[in-house]
Design a protein around this motif. Structure first.
Motif: not given
Length: 159
Positions: A31-45, A143-156
């Protein structure tokens, strides 16, 4: 399962923690390397699927395997999920959110213990409620939550 030795039933909780330990360092690092959204969705599913299957199985061996899977989803739902939640929360409200998050789970655990020991030993109704909440959460996130803003910020990638 009534004829099953008690130590085998006790393995259900142990297998859950085996899954937690197996993935505790892996999922948050992903999640720290590739963003929080996808790992969170995969683990929830995976959690929704495993919990659904667990509610339908009568095999102890299958239940033990599913408990490992449920344990493996714990770091994604709780560690990554809390970090993901905090990234969408104002700094003024973060303390309240963390306190709510940290107190709610033990209270629910205590309630479930009390419910099963004093009120009813039928697990299905409570598990069905928790499963429905998990499905609603998963659908909301997709449906509604985008990727983490901190992830985008930390990756420029955040302007």
């Amino acid at each position: 399962m009534l004829c099953t030795p008690h130590y085998k039933i006790g393995l259900l909780g142990s297998f859950f923690f085996i899954g937690v330990i197996a993935m505790m360092l892996v999922v948050p690092a992903i999640a720290d390397s590739y963003g929080r959204r996808l790992p969170f969705i995969v683990t929830m599913a995976a959690s929704v699927a495993a919990q659904s299957w667990l509610m339908m199985t009568s095999s102890l061996d299958t239940a033990l395997g599913l408990m490992i899977v449920l344990g493996m989803t714990f770091p994604g739902k709780n560690v990554v999920g809390l970090a993901y939640l905090l990234e969408f929360t104002s700094s003024k409200s973060q303390e309240a959110v963390v306190n709510y998050y940290m107190y709610l789970e033990p209270i629910l655990t205590l309630y479930m213990t009390f419910h099963y020991s004093e009120y009813s030993n039928k697990y299905f109704p409570l598990q069905a409620i928790y499963l429905c909440i998990g499905i609603i959460d998963l659908l909301f996130i997709v449906a509604f939550l985008p990727e983490s803003p901190r992830y985008f910020y930390s990756h420029g990638e955040y302007e």
